[in-house]
Enzyme design. Structure first.
Site, mmCIF file in Angstrom:
data_model
loop_
_atom_site.group_PDB
_atom_site.id
_atom_site.type_symbol
_atom_site.label_atom_id
_atom_site.label_comp_id
_atom_site.label_asym_id
_atom_site.label_seq_id
_atom_site.Cartn_x
_atom_site.Cartn_y
_atom_site.Cartn_z
ATOM 1 N N LYS A 76 -7.313 33.549 4.494
ATOM 2 C CA LYS A 76 -7.335 32.173 3.970
ATOM 3 C C LYS A 76 -6.936 31.171 5.044
ATOM 4 C CE LYS A 76 -3.623 30.462 1.693
ATOM 5 N NZ LYS A 76 -3.068 29.137 2.026
ATOM 6 N N ASN A 77 -5.807 31.437 5.723
ATOM 7 C CA ASN A 77 -5.273 30.430 6.636
ATOM 8 C C ASN A 77 -6.070 30.303 7.928
ATOM 9 O OD1 ASN A 77 -3.453 29.653 4.780
ATOM 10 N ND2 ASN A 77 -1.698 30.691 5.694
ATOM 11 N N CYS A 127 5.811 19.455 -1.100
ATOM 12 C CA CYS A 127 5.311 20.711 -1.642
ATOM 13 C C CYS A 127 6.523 21.510 -2.111
ATOM 14 C CB CYS A 127 4.513 21.364 -0.518
ATOM 15 S SG CYS A 127 4.432 23.099 -0.404
ATOM 16 N N ARG A 135 7.716 19.263 4.354
ATOM 17 C CA ARG A 135 6.506 19.491 5.140
ATOM 18 C C ARG A 135 5.875 18.220 5.711
ATOM 19 N NH1 ARG A 135 2.932 24.130 2.446
ATOM 20 N NH2 ARG A 135 2.316 24.404 4.605
ATOM 21 N N ASP A 178 5.466 33.828 5.132
ATOM 22 C CA ASP A 178 4.546 34.066 4.006
ATOM 23 C C ASP A 178 4.683 35.473 3.417
ATOM 24 O OD1 ASP A 178 3.628 31.508 4.296
ATOM 25 O OD2 ASP A 178 1.733 32.047 5.257
ATOM 26 N N ARG A 180 -5.161 30.525 -5.451
ATOM 27 C CA ARG A 180 -5.374 29.753 -4.210
ATOM 28 C C ARG A 180 -5.550 30.680 -3.025
ATOM 29 N NH1 ARG A 180 -1.431 24.981 -3.183
ATOM 30 N NH2 ARG A 180 -2.858 25.035 -1.437
#
Ligand code: EPZ
Length: 429
Positions: free
Chosen positions: A22-23, A120, A125, A310, A402
């Site tokens: 994803k990233n 967030c 952030r 993460d 997501r």
């Protein structure tokens, strides 16, 4: 809203294919703004975040076609011309990394108006380093009413940019802007995450001149134009680590394919220290745990190659069942322990003080209703639920959607009892 119900206790046995990262995918998609030729991304994950970004890119003039290619899911992005250089709040707030369209828009069109992403659940952030990098490249930046107005009518110019601390997003953003700047840009104290190297590989295949990506010093020789290319998105190291931890948590044996074990070396060292068996293969790894109890180990999150923030929530889930006390320190985000009180609802013994959590292992967890607070926190609750006795009901699973592709299917294929309960449109408090 949908919920996920998990009947805990089943050991995981089988094979899980790992999706594209994803990233990495969302930064590669933004690179399509830099050329008027098509960019074809293969090994694309199909996620809510990639859909959010596709919607924004379409608004800016990118044609986005998702298709099944010979190598699996792919997305072709083609921006013959930029029809709007405005990224509105309602699209940027859905996915913060959308903010990274700012640099490519300025590089290609000389100006852009992009909404600030806002806070967030894991921390404030800010995006100050992104804006400083664009200023250094010669853009004029003004902030009004929640928007960034950036202008560089005569184009961007290469610069020396020394980041005061490591930021993945700011490094990627600077790289995406500098590839079309005049002259050389040198980024120092750059993030070394493997997604940076993936982005540089794709940009170089498009005609850019980037060297050193994946190390703290990145050199970018600006070019006049970029062209289209084909690029395979790298494997998702966080998905890899999450399923490795799920297998360790439930016991059993799971082979993860389509990935690279060295992407999660730091995690694997910690898992081995905790008593998990790991075998590496050319296309991934196998994780195995027999009935023996896990041992508590300490982890501190750090920029790559350190322990990934993460994976911190998922590792905490594993430690809830280990023998002894584990100390988990979070150094990247200021508020990334929201999963701790939810894990405690399952019977975990955790105390949090500032950036440090102490997890005293318990012999067993018991299922309970819990609430997801962010993407990685929510998957930590799923893997804890897999090992808990009885049923765990995870709400707010839109967070999971997501970033985890076909989660129930992948876990279900290994014997987990996980099912999605579709919502009836009601909004959860
Ligand atoms: C990326 O976020 C990832 N997101 C995150 O994954 C990941 O946790 C993080 O890198 C760290 O590895 C994406 O790639 C889309 P940073 P990013 O800039 O780029 C502060 C997930 O679950 N900072 O490296 O936003 C910042 O607040 C997500 O997939 C500034 O102060 O992370 C943080 O404390 C969550 N000013 C620290 O730096 C800035 O201008 C590191 O953030 C930028 C960042």
């Amino acid at each position: 809203m949908d919920r996920i119900a998990i009947s805990g206790g089943a050991q995981l046995e089988g094979v899980i294919p790992i999706s594209g990262a994803k990233n990495s995918a969302i930064k590669l998609m933004a690179a399509s703004l830099l050329t008027d030729e098509p960019l074809r991304l293969t090994n694309m994950p199909r996620l809510a975040d990639t859909r959010f970004l596709a919607r924004l890119l379409e608004r800016l003039g990118v044609e986005v076609v998702e298709q099944d290619g010979p190598e699996g899911p792919e997305t072709v992005l083609h921006a013959p011309e930029i029809v709007s250089a405005i990224a509105p709040y309602d699209l940027v707030r859905q996915m913060r990394a959308s903010f990274n369209v700012l640099g490519p828009l300025v590089a290609r069109t000389g100006q852009a108006k992009v909404s600030l992403p806002g806070g967030c659940t894991i921390g404030a952030r800010p995006v100050d380093l992104h804006l400083e990098a664009l200023r250094a490249l010669g853009a004029t930046i003004d902030l009004h009413e929640g928007y960034v107005y950036a202008q560089a009518p005569r184009g961007l110019t290469g610069a020396e940019i020394a980041f005061p601390f490591v930021s993945v997003g700011a490094t990627e953003h600077a790289m995406l802007a500098a590839v079309l700047a005049k002259g050389e840009t040198v980024l120092s104290n750059a993030a070394c995450e493997p997604e940076l190297a993936d982005l540089a590989d794709c940009l170089n295949a498009m005609g850019a001149k980037v060297s050193g990506a994946g190390t703290p010093i990145v050199r970018i020789q600006g070019v006049d134009r970029l062209h289209g290319t084909d690029h395979a998105v790298m494997p998702d190291r966080i998905e890899t680590g999450t399923f490795a931890l799920a297998a360790a948590m439930t016991g059993g044996e799971v082979r993860l394919t389509g990935t690279r074990s060295e992407l999660i070396d730091t995690l694997l060292d910690k898992m081995i220290e905790a008593g998990v068996e790991v075998r590496r293969h050319e296309d991934g790894l196998t994780v195995k745990r027999n009935g023996s109890r896990l041992r508590a180990v300490e982890v501190t999150t750090d920029p790559y190659p350190g322990f990934a923030t993460d994976l911190q929530a998922q590792f905490m889930a594993l430690m809830t069942l280990a023998e002894g006390e584990s100390v988990i320190r979070e150094t990247i985000f200021e508020n990334r322990f929201m999963h701790a009180p939810e894990l405690m609802r399952l019977g975990a013994d955790i105390s949090v003080s500032g950036g440090e959590a102490r997890v005293r292992g318990v012999p067993a967890l018991d299922g309970a209703p819990v609430m997801a607070t962010d993407l990685r926190a929510s998957v930590s609750l799923v893997i804890a639920g897999l090992a808990a006795r009885g049923e765990t009901l995870v709400s707010r699973v839109y967070h999971l959607d997501r970033g985890f592709e076909r989660l129930e299917e992948k876990l279900g294929g290994c014997g987990a009892k996980v099912r999605r309960i579709p919502g009836n449109g009601e909004v959860e408090a």
